[in-house]
Design an enzyme around this catalytic site. Structure first.
Site, PDB file in Angstrom:
ATOM      1  N   HIS A 295      39.967  26.434 124.593  1.00  0.00           N
ATOM      2  CA  HIS A 295      38.545  26.140 124.798  1.00  0.00           C
ATOM      3  C   HIS A 295      38.161  26.748 126.137  1.00  0.00           C
ATOM      4  O   HIS A 295      37.135  27.382 126.241  1.00  0.00           O
ATOM      5  CB  HIS A 295      38.298  24.629 124.761  1.00  0.00           C
ATOM      6  CG  HIS A 295      36.838  24.290 124.767  1.00  0.00           C
ATOM      7  ND1 HIS A 295      35.961  24.758 123.817  1.00  0.00           N
ATOM      8  CD2 HIS A 295      36.089  23.549 125.624  1.00  0.00           C
ATOM      9  CE1 HIS A 295      34.743  24.319 124.073  1.00  0.00           C
ATOM     10  NE2 HIS A 295      34.789  23.596 125.170  1.00  0.00           N
ATOM     11  N   GLU A 306      43.405  20.687 129.198  1.00  0.00           N
ATOM     12  CA  GLU A 306      43.943  21.543 128.133  1.00  0.00           C
ATOM     13  C   GLU A 306      45.356  22.009 128.496  1.00  0.00           C
ATOM     14  O   GLU A 306      46.224  22.145 127.628  1.00  0.00           O
ATOM     15  CB  GLU A 306      43.016  22.738 127.876  1.00  0.00           C
ATOM     16  CG  GLU A 306      43.323  23.462 126.582  1.00  0.00           C
ATOM     17  CD  GLU A 306      42.191  24.346 126.083  1.00  0.00           C
ATOM     18  OE1 GLU A 306      41.192  24.514 126.801  1.00  0.00           O
ATOM     19  OE2 GLU A 306      42.306  24.868 124.960  1.00  0.00           O
ATOM     20  N   HIS A 332      29.892  30.989 127.231  1.00  0.00           N
ATOM     21  CA  HIS A 332      30.099  29.817 126.375  1.00  0.00           C
ATOM     22  C   HIS A 332      28.892  29.702 125.438  1.00  0.00           C
ATOM     23  O   HIS A 332      27.796  29.330 125.854  1.00  0.00           O
ATOM     24  CB  HIS A 332      30.231  28.564 127.235  1.00  0.00           C
ATOM     25  CG  HIS A 332      30.675  27.346 126.468  1.00  0.00           C
ATOM     26  ND1 HIS A 332      30.735  27.312 125.094  1.00  0.00           N
ATOM     27  CD2 HIS A 332      31.076  26.119 126.892  1.00  0.00           C
ATOM     28  CE1 HIS A 332      31.155  26.125 124.699  1.00  0.00           C
ATOM     29  NE2 HIS A 332      31.373  25.379 125.763  1.00  0.00           N
ATOM     30  N   PHE A 391      31.925  18.432 124.537  1.00  0.00           N
ATOM     31  CA  PHE A 391      31.341  17.221 125.107  1.00  0.00           C
ATOM     32  C   PHE A 391      31.250  16.148 124.011  1.00  0.00           C
ATOM     33  O   PHE A 391      31.129  16.448 122.828  1.00  0.00           O
ATOM     34  CB  PHE A 391      29.930  17.508 125.623  1.00  0.00           C
ATOM     35  CG  PHE A 391      29.896  18.130 127.001  1.00  0.00           C
ATOM     36  CD1 PHE A 391      31.048  18.320 127.743  1.00  0.00           C
ATOM     37  CD2 PHE A 391      28.685  18.517 127.556  1.00  0.00           C
ATOM     38  CE1 PHE A 391      31.003  18.887 129.015  1.00  0.00           C
ATOM     39  CE2 PHE A 391      28.629  19.086 128.821  1.00  0.00           C
ATOM     40  CZ  PHE A 391      29.786  19.268 129.553  1.00  0.00           C
TER      41      PHE A 391
END
Length: 402
Positions: A295, A306, A332, A391
């Protein structure tokens, strides 16, 4: 227990700042050419960070008639273009009934940019054009794709924040694996808007410099926009009709952390659980995974978590499994991020490389895995994971293979 059908990827399509079709995106991916730069889509003056990965030089009339363009938001247009490339690439429309082909897509801000134009006109005392609100609903893009390509099998729109389009790919694979559809175009589309830009800036998770995932001194994300789609179908049917198979969706898993609106669960246990579950569904061992498309947002919290999750999943082998982020290439792209990264993963597997993590600023002691290498690294890997940890605790991991 009935054996799960093997799901083939037979079409690829993308429209993004890093490349407006698969060949140009592949070139940017292999050469590490970042699309992050100045934004002129709206006034970024009020924001601390004014850069992003905007699709520059886009004229809707290069792709649509004036009448068509007027009815489609920027996100709709990106989605229709990218889905069209994927469908053409697969040739699937000529092989199945339109009622056997569905759409599973992820969405985020959808037509927010056009809705902001409506609000601006209204606040200025003008009569805002109602058509500017047409794309506000997140499912609008899937309908636009269905109309553009005459697909009547299914319309599904998933909104799980930045994991939306990764989840949509997994859901599309399920629809085929269970026999509900013969093929599905799966992906996501999203575009920059003032509200999105303001929201992420207010959270102080946007880097004033191009994002630098996993590296020392990183400050957060660089927002982007675009769309990407994969055409999925049952492998046996794909082979029977002579389709090119780019790879497979071997498995996926989703989870909800129920921890915090913006922060990941700090131990990485939930992220590790979803990665492991995805590999279990795929029937893939940790030893078979060559690398992971992270990610990798570039936020201080997410990158550390992560990293922890990787260690929980891969144990002593974690250092030997590159964890790379392509967000410094594409920005992103929120609702489209998972699909763009899945597509990048499939392309890299086919090219026999591991993409590089751009903009590395130096080693962070809390991020101590293999994140970078100069240029695209040659690799014989046949399996890779693509993570989308969003999120709201919406986390998804795809297992992709060739």
């Amino acid at each position: 227990m009935m054996e799960r059908k093997r799901i083939a990827i037979t079409g690829l399509g993308i429209f993004s700042a890093a490349g407006k079709d698969v060949p140009s995106f592949t070139d940017a991916l292999l050469k590490g050419r970042s699309a992050i730069g100045p934004i002129d889509l709206f006034d970024v003056g009020p924001f601390a960070a004014g850069i992003g990965a905007q699709v520059h030089g886009f004229d809707p009339l290069d792709h649509f008639t004036a009448k068509q363009a007027k009815k489609l938001s920027r996100a709709d247009q990106f989605g229709v273009i990218a889905a069209g490339e994927a469908l053409d690439n697969s040739g699937v429309c000529g092989c199945y009934s339109p009622y056997d082909i569905g759409i599973s897509m992820g969405a985020g801000a959808a037509g927010m940019l056009q809705a902001e134009e409506w609000l601006k006109e209204t606040l200025a005392g003008k009569k805002g054009k109602p058509s500017l609100l047409r794309g506000l609903l997140p499912d609008r893009t899937s309908m636009a794709i269905a109309v553009a390509y005459n697909l009547g099998g299914y319309l599904g729109s998933i909104t799980t924040a930045c994991s939306s389009s990764a989840t949509a790919i997994g859901w599309g694979a399920d629809l085929i694996a269970t026999g509900r559809l013969k093929a599905a175009v799966c992906g996501g589309s999203d575009c920059l808007s003032i509200l999105t830009f303001a929201g992420f800036n207010s959270l102080r998770v946007v880097d004033a410099e191009p994002c630098a995932p996993f590296s020392l001194g990183r400050q957060g994300i660089s927002l982007g926009e675009g769309a990407a789609f994969l055409v999925l179908e049952d492998e046996e049917s794909a082979i029977r009709r002579g389709a090119r198979v780019y790879g497979h969706v071997l498995g996926y898993a989703v989870a909800g952390e129920a921890y915090h609106m913006t922060a990941p669960e700090p131990s990485g246990a939930d992220a590790a659980r979803v990665m492991t579950a995805a590999m279990n569904q795929a029937g893939v061992s940790v030893d078979e995974v060559g690398w992971v498309n992270a990610h990798g947002t570039g936020t201080p919290l997410n990158d550390v978590v992560e990293t922890k999750a990787m260690k929980l999943v891969f144990g002593n082998r974690a250092m030997g499994v590159p964890l790379v982020s392509t967000k410094a290439l594409t920005g992103h792209c929120l609702g489209a991020a998972g699909a763009i990264e899945a597509l990048a993963t499939v392309i890299a597997l086919n090219e026999g490389v591991i993409p590089q993590t751009l903009n590395f600023r130096g080693a962070d002691p809390d991020c101590d895995l293999d994140y970078r290498h100069p240029g695209a690294k040659q690799s014989a890997a046949k399996v890779a994971l693509s993570n989308s940890f969003a999120f709201g605790g919406n986390i998804t991991s795809l297992v992709l293979g060739i």
